[in-house]
Design a protein around this motif. Sequence first.
Motif, PDB file in Angstrom:
ATOM      1  N   ASN A  22       0.815  -1.211   0.000  1.00 20.12           N
ATOM      2  CA  ASN A  22       0.000   0.000   0.000  1.00 20.12           C
ATOM      3  C   ASN A  22       0.852   1.266   0.000  1.00 20.12           C
ATOM      4  OD1 ASN A  22      -2.581  -1.336   0.099  1.00 20.12           O
ATOM      5  ND2 ASN A  22      -2.131  -1.848   2.229  1.00 20.12           N
TER       6      ASN A  22
ATOM      7  N   GLU B  98      -3.870  -6.336 -13.478  1.00 18.00           N
ATOM      8  CA  GLU B  98      -4.044  -4.973 -12.989  1.00 18.00           C
ATOM      9  C   GLU B  98      -3.857  -3.996 -14.144  1.00 18.00           C
ATOM     10  OE1 GLU B  98      -2.115  -1.903  -9.700  1.00 18.00           O
ATOM     11  OE2 GLU B  98      -2.195  -4.064  -9.288  1.00 18.00           O
TER      12      GLU B  98
ATOM     13  N   ASP C  20      -4.665  -1.146   6.642  1.00 19.86           N
ATOM     14  CA  ASP C  20      -5.316  -2.243   5.922  1.00 19.86           C
ATOM     15  C   ASP C  20      -5.658  -3.351   6.918  1.00 19.86           C
ATOM     16  OD1 ASP C  20      -6.310  -4.115   4.200  1.00 19.86           O
ATOM     17  OD2 ASP C  20      -4.538  -4.206   2.906  1.00 19.86           O
TER      18      ASP C  20
ATOM     19  N   TRP D  61     -11.868  -0.834   2.785  1.00 24.11           N
ATOM     20  CA  TRP D  61     -11.003   0.321   2.565  1.00 24.11           C
ATOM     21  C   TRP D  61      -9.567   0.032   3.015  1.00 24.11           C
ATOM     22  CZ3 TRP D  61     -12.562   4.349  -0.234  1.00 24.11           C
ATOM     23  CH2 TRP D  61     -13.938   4.565  -0.377  1.00 24.11           C
TER      24      TRP D  61
ATOM     25  N   GLY E 273      -5.171   1.777   2.434  1.00 23.68           N
ATOM     26  CA  GLY E 273      -4.394   2.838   1.809  1.00 23.68           C
ATOM     27  C   GLY E 273      -3.101   3.119   2.534  1.00 23.68           C
TER      28      GLY E 273
ATOM     29  N   LYS F 108      -2.049   6.869  -1.333  1.00 23.03           N
ATOM     30  CA  LYS F 108      -2.729   5.776  -2.004  1.00 23.03           C
ATOM     31  C   LYS F 108      -3.997   5.461  -1.226  1.00 23.03           C
ATOM     32  CE  LYS F 108      -0.646   2.054  -3.719  1.00 23.03           C
ATOM     33  NZ  LYS F 108      -1.145   1.882  -5.097  1.00 23.03           N
TER      34      LYS F 108
ATOM     35  N   GLY G 299      -7.542   2.826  -1.497  1.00 27.82           N
ATOM     36  CA  GLY G 299      -8.095   1.693  -2.217  1.00 27.82           C
ATOM     37  C   GLY G 299      -9.418   1.230  -1.647  1.00 27.82           C
ATOM     38  N   TYR G 300     -10.203   0.574  -2.493  1.00 24.91           N
ATOM     39  CA  TYR G 300     -11.500   0.027  -2.072  1.00 24.91           C
ATOM     40  C   TYR G 300     -11.695  -1.333  -2.724  1.00 24.91           C
ATOM     41  CZ  TYR G 300     -16.478  -0.451  -1.169  1.00 24.91           C
ATOM     42  OH  TYR G 300     -17.707  -0.903  -0.739  1.00 24.91           O
ATOM     43  N   ARG G 301     -12.017  -2.346  -1.902  1.00 20.01           N
ATOM     44  CA  ARG G 301     -12.292  -3.689  -2.403  1.00 20.01           C
ATOM     45  C   ARG G 301     -13.779  -3.785  -2.743  1.00 20.01           C
ATOM     46  NH1 ARG G 301      -8.624  -4.594   2.020  1.00 20.01           N
ATOM     47  NH2 ARG G 301      -6.594  -5.313   1.204  1.00 20.01           N
TER      48      ARG G 301
ATOM     49  N   GLN H 169     -10.625  -4.927  -6.886  1.00 22.62           N
ATOM     50  CA  GLN H 169     -10.305  -3.764  -6.072  1.00 22.62           C
ATOM     51  C   GLN H 169      -9.909  -2.584  -6.950  1.00 22.62           C
ATOM     52  OE1 GLN H 169      -7.031  -5.182  -3.598  1.00 22.62           O
ATOM     53  NE2 GLN H 169      -5.558  -4.019  -4.815  1.00 22.62           N
TER      54      GLN H 169
ATOM     55  N   THR I 126      -7.955   1.300  -6.885  1.00 22.01           N
ATOM     56  CA  THR I 126      -7.019   2.146  -6.140  1.00 22.01           C
ATOM     57  C   THR I 126      -6.861   3.501  -6.819  1.00 22.01           C
ATOM     58  OG1 THR I 126      -5.108   1.244  -7.344  1.00 22.01           O
ATOM     59  CG2 THR I 126      -5.683   0.205  -5.239  1.00 22.01           C
TER      60      THR I 126
ATOM     61  N   ASP J 215      -3.935   6.639  -6.694  1.00 20.50           N
ATOM     62  CA  ASP J 215      -2.670   7.210  -6.230  1.00 20.50           C
ATOM     63  C   ASP J 215      -2.669   8.694  -6.548  1.00 20.50           C
ATOM     64  OD1 ASP J 215      -2.025   4.629  -5.644  1.00 20.50           O
ATOM     65  OD2 ASP J 215      -0.147   4.594  -6.766  1.00 20.50           O
TER      66      ASP J 215
END
Length: 700
Positions: free
Chosen positions: A59, A170, A592, A597, A599, A628, A630-632, A638, A640, A642
């Motif tokens: 992350n 990704e 994390d 959520w 980051g 950074k 992020g959300y799953r 997921q 992200t 940046d």
Amino acid sequence: MQHPLLLPTTLAALAGFGTAHAAGAPILQEITVSSGRQDLTGVADSATEGTVTARQLANRPLLRPAEALETVPGMIVTQHSGDGKANQYFLRGFNLDHGSDFATHVMGMPVNMVSHAHGQGYMDLNFLIPELIGGIQYRKGVYAAEDGDFATTGGARIDYLRKLDHSFVELGMGQRNFRRLLAAGGHSLGDINLLGAFETSGYDGPWEQPQNLQKYNGVLRLTSGTAANGFSLTGMAYKADWTATEHVPERAISRGEIGRYGALSAKDGGRTHRHSLSGDWTRTTDAGASKLNLYVVDYGLNYFANPSGYIGGVQGDQHEQADERTLWGGQVRHSWFLGPQWKDTELSVGAQLRQDRISSVGLYATENRQRTNTIREDRIRETALAFLLEARTQWTGWLRSTLGLRRDQIDARVTPLAGQFNMRNGGDTSAGQTSPKLGLVFGPFDLLGPTEFYANWGRGFHSNDARGATARSNPQDGSSADAVPLIVKAKGSEVGIRTTPLKGWHSSLSVWQMALASELVFVGDEGITEPKGASRRHGIEWSNYITPADGWIIDADLAWSQARFIEANPDNGGRRVPNAIPLTASLGLIADSGGPWFGGLRLRYLGAYALEETGERKSAPFWMANLKAGYRITPQLQLTLDVLNLFDKKANDIEYWGGACTRNEAVNATGGCGSGTAIDGRLVHPLEPRTFRVGLRANF
């Protein structure tokens, strides 16, 4: 008898203070963490070594792959050219240039290049895929027998994951035509694991002249067992093309000749490739441990730059630095665990071999990437052989020691191939050094919390370019030139403390010093070795690693140093080492807990540093931050975001002081520009502005 694997750990890593102890002695808490695939537990030999895990990198917002090395406390990674070129590194009061005093290995393969076209120790890490990094083991100083050439300030050993939890694809997109596709997958058959990955990316950057970076990267890795008992075989392939906006005279921007992100030369940049095959085999039993590592690397670079601008006329002073080589080598090491009757001593012996077969390394005058004159071209064969001996002994419950001895021998043959004034150069050269090492650890003691004290001393070195060691004439004009030593000696020491004052808070403090016999540097832009004199450095480092709650990690580092030449510069009387950053600080937060959520936030501070020996001219200090988030969306999907340079700081990635000319100055014959005389001034490469990038990952 069980014996711990000696994987060094510090508070900057997700590992702790396991150590042998006597009955009744306070026990330093053993901390076991996961790198995603296996637990890492170890014993530290100094206050400034550690292991960075995949979890810490997952992350972390990164602008460039090499910024993974900023997990080493105090390390700064910048760029003064295009993203296909090796980065600029700073640590412990050293301007490491492109890697001259920090040794990096990736899966056992050395990354630093000897006798390189652009500079000694050139360390290009653009082939790294951060998502595949399983761990980074780092050591500072010259205290480990395993570390040889270039490990003056220290070194890092980067290893990829042995297998993936999930295959994934990704896709990344962002401002200024950033695009990236990474696909990685794996398959297991019993104890055999196959991992493969492919990456392609591109980026134009904020530059008025688009960078047009095009990068292709592939990895195929076969593993069995663990890092302690198993084997791995890894093939890698990387190539990149780019157009560079080099550092420019600041006055060209302030006078409006070019914009803040403008370029003076339209055809700078280059192309590079790196193909490699490496393998290692390890076996650990109650009686001892064995390790064998072999590698072969095919490497090439064609780099075009016009760093001085238009000193020689309005056609510009562009040149090409070209390097084509194959390097191969390996390491073998065996350790005996001698048991209680020998104070639980671990006795290790080993040997290392590296040979660089450089078919062609050259410097050429060019216009628009077309060669107009050969300044020098050489063929080099350089061989380095080392033997090492090391003993770790637990004398009492509160004292252990590490005693090491290393012998290095370097032999090189330089054969001039072309260049009007170069043909007198060349020949055979050799040098060797014996480097003793000593480390003492006192503790653990129960003070504020479990605490250990460290004292380390050692000798080390970095090699010089073989062309400088066989020089007789300046290849630019034929004037006489003095050969320089092939090996530059270094001596360092430090004392430190590592403690756990509160649960979840690991802290270390160290005071260090370093003496370097010479700051000799091969100047690839001119094809000569430039003497800079002997230097002394000292400093203080404070590092903290905090886990306040499950899923939360805070790291905070502060580093101060002072770098001085022994003798003053005869031209200005100054003793400061240019571009040695005296103060750096960083603060990081990772969150994390496994929920939707996650980051990370990184803040970094660079203090003002001297641009020339008097220190009257300095860079501008600045803070910057990267974020950074992020959300799953689902367990398999997921998203992200940046945000790089979060607060859009207007600063410079790097500043220099030196001579250069702009096109307008050459046309108008300002200060002798266009006829061989440069104008001294500030040279800058601006920090990239705030940049947004989004990523979408699908797991399978």
